[in-house]
Design a protein around this motif. Structure first.
Motif, PDB file in Angstrom:
ATOM      1  N   ILE A   1      42.427  46.370  37.084  1.00  0.00           N
ATOM      2  CA  ILE A   1      43.530  47.024  36.392  1.00  0.00           C
ATOM      3  C   ILE A   1      44.309  45.957  35.630  1.00  0.00           C
ATOM      4  O   ILE A   1      44.837  45.009  36.219  1.00  0.00           O
ATOM      5  N   ASP A   2      44.355  46.108  34.315  1.00  0.00           N
ATOM      6  CA  ASP A   2      45.069  45.151  33.455  1.00  0.00           C
ATOM      7  C   ASP A   2      44.656  43.712  33.753  1.00  0.00           C
ATOM      8  O   ASP A   2      45.488  42.829  33.985  1.00  0.00           O
ATOM      9  N   ALA A   3      43.357  43.480  33.751  1.00  0.00           N
ATOM     10  CA  ALA A   3      42.825  42.142  34.038  1.00  0.00           C
ATOM     11  C   ALA A   3      42.911  41.258  32.797  1.00  0.00           C
ATOM     12  O   ALA A   3      42.646  41.709  31.678  1.00  0.00           O
ATOM     13  N   ARG A   4      43.272  39.975  33.010  1.00  0.00           N
ATOM     14  CA  ARG A   4      43.405  39.021  31.909  1.00  0.00           C
ATOM     15  C   ARG A   4      42.601  37.765  32.240  1.00  0.00           C
ATOM     16  O   ARG A   4      42.835  37.138  33.283  1.00  0.00           O
ATOM     17  N   HIS A   5      41.656  37.427  31.367  1.00  0.00           N
ATOM     18  CA  HIS A   5      40.890  36.198  31.593  1.00  0.00           C
ATOM     19  C   HIS A   5      41.852  35.013  31.520  1.00  0.00           C
ATOM     20  O   HIS A   5      42.583  34.857  30.528  1.00  0.00           O
ATOM     21  N   PRO A   6      41.893  34.153  32.532  1.00  0.00           N
ATOM     22  CA  PRO A   6      42.914  33.093  32.573  1.00  0.00           C
ATOM     23  C   PRO A   6      42.789  32.054  31.470  1.00  0.00           C
ATOM     24  O   PRO A   6      43.740  31.317  31.224  1.00  0.00           O
ATOM     25  N   LEU A   7      41.625  31.956  30.819  1.00  0.00           N
ATOM     26  CA  LEU A   7      41.467  30.947  29.768  1.00  0.00           C
ATOM     27  C   LEU A   7      41.881  31.453  28.393  1.00  0.00           C
ATOM     28  O   LEU A   7      41.906  30.674  27.440  1.00  0.00           O
ATOM     29  N   LEU A   8      42.199  32.737  28.273  1.00  0.00           N
ATOM     30  CA  LEU A   8      42.635  33.265  26.985  1.00  0.00           C
ATOM     31  C   LEU A   8      44.073  32.839  26.735  1.00  0.00           C
ATOM     32  O   LEU A   8      44.936  32.978  27.600  1.00  0.00           O
ATOM     33  N   SER A   9      44.339  32.324  25.545  1.00  0.00           N
ATOM     34  CA  SER A   9      45.676  31.834  25.216  1.00  0.00           C
ATOM     35  C   SER A   9      46.552  32.983  24.740  1.00  0.00           C
ATOM     36  O   SER A   9      46.105  34.120  24.567  1.00  0.00           O
TER      37      SER A   9
ATOM     38  N   ALA B   1      34.810  40.558  28.701  1.00  0.00           N
ATOM     39  CA  ALA B   1      34.888  41.480  29.848  1.00  0.00           C
ATOM     40  C   ALA B   1      33.870  41.096  30.917  1.00  0.00           C
ATOM     41  O   ALA B   1      34.179  41.093  32.116  1.00  0.00           O
ATOM     42  N   LEU B   2      32.645  40.757  30.503  1.00  0.00           N
ATOM     43  CA  LEU B   2      31.632  40.333  31.469  1.00  0.00           C
ATOM     44  C   LEU B   2      32.082  39.076  32.211  1.00  0.00           C
ATOM     45  O   LEU B   2      31.971  38.987  33.443  1.00  0.00           O
ATOM     46  N   LYS B   3      32.572  38.103  31.462  1.00  0.00           N
ATOM     47  CA  LYS B   3      33.005  36.854  32.091  1.00  0.00           C
ATOM     48  C   LYS B   3      34.181  37.093  33.028  1.00  0.00           C
ATOM     49  O   LYS B   3      34.288  36.453  34.083  1.00  0.00           O
ATOM     50  N   THR B   4      35.075  37.997  32.646  1.00  0.00           N
ATOM     51  CA  THR B   4      36.221  38.310  33.495  1.00  0.00           C
ATOM     52  C   THR B   4      35.759  38.898  34.825  1.00  0.00           C
ATOM     53  O   THR B   4      36.246  38.516  35.900  1.00  0.00           O
ATOM     54  N   ILE B   5      34.794  39.815  34.783  1.00  0.00           N
ATOM     55  CA  ILE B   5      34.286  40.428  36.009  1.00  0.00           C
ATOM     56  C   ILE B   5      33.673  39.360  36.921  1.00  0.00           C
ATOM     57  O   ILE B   5      33.971  39.280  38.118  1.00  0.00           O
ATOM     58  N   GLY B   6      32.788  38.545  36.349  1.00  0.00           N
ATOM     59  CA  GLY B   6      32.128  37.519  37.154  1.00  0.00           C
ATOM     60  C   GLY B   6      33.105  36.499  37.706  1.00  0.00           C
ATOM     61  O   GLY B   6      33.031  36.109  38.884  1.00  0.00           O
ATOM     62  N   LEU B   7      34.048  36.046  36.866  1.00  0.00           N
ATOM     63  CA  LEU B   7      35.019  35.046  37.310  1.00  0.00           C
ATOM     64  C   LEU B   7      35.902  35.597  38.420  1.00  0.00           C
ATOM     65  O   LEU B   7      36.160  34.922  39.431  1.00  0.00           O
ATOM     66  N   PHE B   8      36.363  36.829  38.271  1.00  0.00           N
ATOM     67  CA  PHE B   8      37.242  37.417  39.281  1.00  0.00           C
ATOM     68  C   PHE B   8      36.508  37.593  40.609  1.00  0.00           C
ATOM     69  O   PHE B   8      37.093  37.403  41.674  1.00  0.00           O
ATOM     70  N   ALA B   9      35.223  37.975  40.544  1.00  0.00           N
ATOM     71  CA  ALA B   9      34.444  38.131  41.780  1.00  0.00           C
ATOM     72  C   ALA B   9      34.359  36.795  42.523  1.00  0.00           C
ATOM     73  O   ALA B   9      34.542  36.734  43.746  1.00  0.00           O
ATOM     74  N   LEU B  10      34.104  35.712  41.785  1.00  0.00           N
ATOM     75  CA  LEU B  10      34.012  34.397  42.422  1.00  0.00           C
ATOM     76  C   LEU B  10      35.375  33.920  42.911  1.00  0.00           C
ATOM     77  O   LEU B  10      35.492  33.339  43.996  1.00  0.00           O
TER      78      LEU B  10
END
Length: 761
Positions: A260-268, A298-307
């Motif tokens: 829910i409202d996920a944000r990839h941490p590397l996005l500026s 979105a794919l990278k966000t899913i994988g990163l959050f899982a790890l």
């Protein structure tokens, strides 16, 4: 995994109290502890001081964390740090901050150093006698005492060698001077050298003794270092969570993933958050949409959050996000083509997928970017479908991105497979980076090419070469997207209307409750007065009023029940209540008129005269009578019960006489019909949804009614919007004759969406 996330949550709470801990200010004792464990070895004074500083700091941090509220797991961990105050005291008593041994480190050392001081003082006196002697200027090269081979000597001129009896300890580099130890100083020098040797031996003994004390505590100190390392890592995780605005995700028991409202941490800057669901009966999600639209992120966000979650890290997503526990996580993202290894884009992707199929072990998460890309579209689409379906059949959770129409069709037609797409602006074709679940998306290759500057003729030629089936599919997708956009706009409009209706419903309920309470009390008082009069007509009127009051109470209860059951039909329920109340009040008026027949005061007659200062006049709408104080253009000021009302001139009726009658002592209840609203007004007025021209007269009338009702404070609800209505209301209130002061609503008063008005007494 749940325990690891809980520990990180506790570390986040520790940042507030007792606060960030200085783990990095403590020296690392690992090397010193390793040396201390070696038999016969000793630690230098600096290393021993570092051990003392570590033990002291570890104990202090351990006490703070173990006593912190709201962190039971970390408190229990910190409680494992043993106190070593005795060791710290021994080291600090023996070693000075300058990293030298203190004189009182041992009685023997103190005795040796006192003897050294005495011998050096004696030697200094002997040497000074030569420096101050009669022949000093002639014999000595310089009047100073220096040392050679740890012995005190004089610097004698080479030509006067032998003039001062003693031992020569060599000459200067130029050969013009020699270093001579005078014979009277030899014995003293011998004593000093011997005492210095004794001092070094005693210092070494003390250092070895302190080192042995450290070795005895080495296990406890090593455990303390290990615990502090864990606490330091948890604090780092908490600081990261704080910096990212992250939260602990819920851990799903099965393969259910929701962000829910996920944000990839590397996005500026301010990234557009993404929300998605995979699992819940559909373990496969196929994402489509335009290029640069956000699919790969979105794919990278899913994988990163899982790890991150499986490492105990909080994830930058809203509360309520959920992640399962995976045994394997596979990702084929990016282009791994290699000339050296003869790998094309297609073969590089395929090689990675082959390795996944060999190593697959559930529960597993498989992330496939542009599956089936890099080859013939038809064959690539079919291969992509087969690969995704293979992983689905093996029980894996799969998230794949694609541009293939065959993959989109597979996602829509296959049970257990969901589709989603990233949106775009239909006018500019700029990506919105918002993921829409349940609908496939267009790739927009031609539109993007046109937007990026490809000649229009080339784009049209490409469009004309599309097959009929492809063109129909694209047209259908565009039609679906347009319909979805329309539905979203309609949903937003309905949501705003719902909020406005609910606000108005609350205001209506409050107004109705205030009105009914006042009318009930007035009517009951009037009925009591009639009963006290005792005649038949009065008793009949009282009975009629009693029945009408009961009818009103029943109607009010029914309205409240209806509003609670169906909030959106509260207006209809209120209208029905007004209709019933109108009939009841009419019957009350009739009974009242019968009771007061022939006894009511004679009303003042209306005369056809202009509104002038000093005239008596009655307001048509408000039904109140007063004296005209001033007339200015189309407005007049009317004095009513000590209040000054500003009203339009055409709202006033000039009266020609004074009232009179026989029952002036009997109270006349002014019963209000629903359309007149002349009773005490509600404590607030809602003008949300009105234009400025519609709202200001309503607010002005509300202020007049509130002033007549002797209200001290009222609220004007104007909403947020663009601020035009709020500014217009503020302009009306500024300088209004009834307004003493006004302010923005507080946190529980509507905030900037409402204005609180204080009325003059």
């Amino acid at each position: 995994m749940r325990a690891a996330l809980a520990r990180t949550s506790e570390a986040v709470r520790l940042l507030e109290a007792p606060g960030r801990q200085p783990y990095h200010d403590l020296p690392d004792p690992a090397e010193a502890l390793a040396t201390a464990r070696v038999e016969g070895a000793h630690l230098e004074p600096g290393a021993l001081l570092d051990v003392a500083s570590f033990a002291e700091g570890a104990s202090e941090i351990g006490r703070r964390v173990s006593q912190a509220p709201g962190a039971p797991a970390l408190a229990a961990l910190a409680a494992g740090i043993a106190e070593r105050a005795d060791l710290v005291a021994e080291i600090r008593r023996a070693i000075l901050p300058s990293r030298e041994l203190a004189d009182d480190a041992s009685p023997r050392l103190a005795e040796i150093r006192r003897a050294l001081v005495r011998k050096r003082a004696q030697l200094h006196g002997v040497m000074e006698s030569y420096l101050k002697g009669r022949d000093a200027d002639r014999l000595l090269q310089d009047k100073l005492i220096t040392t050679r081979n740890d012995r005190y000597v004089l610097l004698l001129k080479a030509e006067h060698r032998g003039q001062i009896p003693g031992i020569v300890h060599g000459g200067s580099g130029s050969g013009q001077s020699v270093f001579v130890e005078p014979m009277p100083a030899v014995e003293l020098n011998n004593d000093i050298v011997s005492l210095a040797d004794d001092e070094r031996a005693e210092v070494l003994r003390i250092l070895r003794e302190l080192t042995s004390r450290v070795a005895l505590r080495a296990a406890d100190l090593a455990r303390a270092a290990e615990i502090l390392g864990e606490l330091d890592a948890l604090q780092a995780m908490a600081l990261l969570a704080h910096a990212m605005g992250a939260h602990a995700p819920d851990i799903a028991d099965g393969l259910d993933l929701e962000l829910i409202d996920a944000r990839h941490p590397l996005l500026s800057k301010e990234p557009v958050p993404v929300s998605l669901r995979v699992g819940f009966g559909t373990p496969v999600l196929v994402i489509s949409g335009p290029n640069t639209g956000g699919k790969t992120v979105a794919l990278k966000t899913i994988g990163l959050f899982a790890l991150m979650a499986q490492c105990g890290l909080h994830v930058p997503a809203a509360d309520g996000s959920r992640l399962p526990v995976f045994r394997r996580l596979y990702a084929d993202i990016g282009d791994d083509q290699s000339i050296a290894e003869s790998l094309s884009t297609f073969s590089a992707h395929l090689a990675a997928i082959v390795e996944m199929t060999k190593d697959l072990d559930g529960p597993a998460l498989v992330l496939l970017d542009e599956v089936g890309a890099g080859t013939d579209p038809t064959e690539g689409g079919g291969l992509g479908v087969a690969i995704v379906d293979h992983f689905r059949a093996r029980g894996a959770m799969v998230v794949a991105t694609t541009h293939h129409g065959l993959m989109k069709a597979y996602a829509q037609a296959t049970p257990g497979v969901a589709c989603a797409s990233f949106g775009y602006d239909p006018r500019s074709y700029e990506p919105t980076y918002r993921l829409e679940l349940g609908v496939p998306g267009r790739s927009l290759a031609l539109e993007m090419a046109e937007r990026l500057g490809l000649p229009a003729a080339v784009v049209e030629d490409a469009r004309s070469r599309l097959s009929l089936k492809e063109a129909q599919a694209e047209a259908m997708l565009k039609e679906l997207e347009d319909e979805r956009a329309r539905l979203l706009r309609e949903a937003e409009r309905l949501a705003k209307e719902r909020v406005a209706i609910q606000a108005e419903q609350g205001a209506l309920r409050a107004a109705e409750s205030a009105l009914e309470s006042r009318k009930t009390s007035e009517l009951q008082a009037f009925a009591g007065e009639l009963r006290r009069r005792g005649d038949v007509a009065a008793r009949q009127a009282a009975d009629a009023i009693k029945d009408a009051v009961a009818k009103l109470e029943e109607t009010r209860r029914r309205v409240e029940m209806e509003a609670a059951r169906r909030p959106l039909t509260a207006r209809q329920a209120a209208n029905e209540a007004a209709r019933v109340r109108s009939g009841a009040l009419l019957r009350i008026r009739e009974a009242q008129d019968e009771a007061l027949a022939g006894a009511a005061p004679v009303p003042e007659p209306v005369v056809a005269a202009p509104v002038a200062v000093g005239a008596r006049a009655r307001a048509k709408t408000l039904g109140v009578t007063g004296e005209v104080l001033a007339v200015s253009g189309a407005e007049a000021e009317l004095a009513v019960g000590g209040k000054r009302l500003r009203l339009p001139v055409d709202e006033l009726l000039v009266l020609g006489g004074r009232p009179g009658g026989r029952l002036s002592a009997v109270p006349r209840v002014n019963v209000e019909r629903p359309a007149e609203r002349t009773s005490a007004p509600a404590a607030e007025v809602n003008v949300i949804g009105l234009t400025v021209d519609e709202a200001l007269p309503k607010v002005d009338k509300f202020l007049d009614e509130s002033a007549l009702a002797d209200r001290h404070e009222v609220r004007v609800i104007h909403g947020f919007g663009q601020g035009k209505l709020r500014k217009a209301v503020a302009g009306l209130l500024d300088g209004h004759p009834h307004v003493a002061a006004f302010r923005q609503g507080g946190e529980r008063e509507g905030g900037a969406g409402a204005t609180i008005v204080e009325l003059k007494d």
